[in-house]
Design a protein around this motif. Sequence first.
Motif, PDB file in Angstrom:
ATOM      1  N   CYS A 161      -6.236   4.242  -3.458  1.00  0.00           N
ATOM      2  CA  CYS A 161      -5.351   3.123  -3.127  1.00  0.00           C
ATOM      3  C   CYS A 161      -6.015   2.303  -2.030  1.00  0.00           C
ATOM      4  CB  CYS A 161      -3.988   3.634  -2.657  1.00  0.00           C
ATOM      5  SG  CYS A 161      -2.720   2.345  -2.528  1.00  0.00           S
TER       6      CYS A 161
ATOM      7  N   PHE B 148       0.836  -1.195   0.000  1.00  0.00           N
ATOM      8  CA  PHE B 148       0.000   0.000   0.000  1.00  0.00           C
ATOM      9  C   PHE B 148       0.878   1.254   0.000  1.00  0.00           C
ATOM     10  CE2 PHE B 148      -2.272   3.413   2.105  1.00  0.00           C
ATOM     11  CZ  PHE B 148      -3.559   3.339   1.587  1.00  0.00           C
TER      12      PHE B 148
ATOM     13  N   THR C  24      -5.832  -1.703   0.143  1.00  0.00           N
ATOM     14  CA  THR C  24      -5.108  -2.947   0.369  1.00  0.00           C
ATOM     15  C   THR C  24      -5.699  -4.072  -0.471  1.00  0.00           C
ATOM     16  OG1 THR C  24      -6.432  -3.023   2.402  1.00  0.00           O
ATOM     17  CG2 THR C  24      -4.087  -2.555   2.637  1.00  0.00           C
TER      18      THR C  24
END
Length: 250
Positions: free
Chosen positions: A237, A226, A239
């Motif tokens: 963004c 990440f 995970t």
Amino acid sequence: MSTQNLQNQTAAATPSRRVFERDGFVWDAQDAYLFDIDGTLLRSRDRIHYNSFASSVRSVMGHELNLDGVVLHGNTDPGILCEAFRLARLDERQWQPQLEAVLKAMRNEVEAQRDRMQLVKMPAVDETLDYLQQKGAALGVATGNLESIGWLKLEVLGIRNWFTFGGFSDDYILRSDMIAHAIEQARQQSSPGASVCVVGDTPADISAARANGLPTIAVATGNYTFDQLMEHEPEVCATTLADLLAARSA
């Protein structure tokens, strides 16, 4: 990236589940999405595709290919071959006339071993695709894979039905050029002025999207964390795609 944007990160209860969304960008309101395949939609536990590079070069050219030092993640299949030949100090006049034959051999080799593929679906892939499709988005792929190999992976995994178009690397060494071609298809599927978003797991996805004026949803399900992806300033963004979906109601 500004401190304000970094503070605009939505995080789950544990640090291992993280989602960042840039101010003003609505990730689930785009007209079309271009999904990378390897590392984004799936992971291969076999080495069929990887091994096809060396075996195809051997069968066509009689040359032993070594991929050590070659950037694989985020690259294109022709790009991987070109970089390997360059590192081996092979004259372009030696390999360029053979490139199409090598690519054809790769397609045939991977197809012949489809029953041996061991593919793992990334978290919440079907749920994400269903969610975006229900919102009316056009769904396509944009991958460094050769077309027959990319579609084959999706067929074997059982998710081919979600996608109506794709951008592949058969005619493109540069990922940005492949993305440009995929954009044309996306707007044919949607509308000439459609908003298009790239979904990928590498910095190369982000830079190729940016080179074409597109936003990126980066997911840390491949070989980049990440934090590593955040260094390249994607619009979103997460995970995993599962965490991105969960953040809608967070």
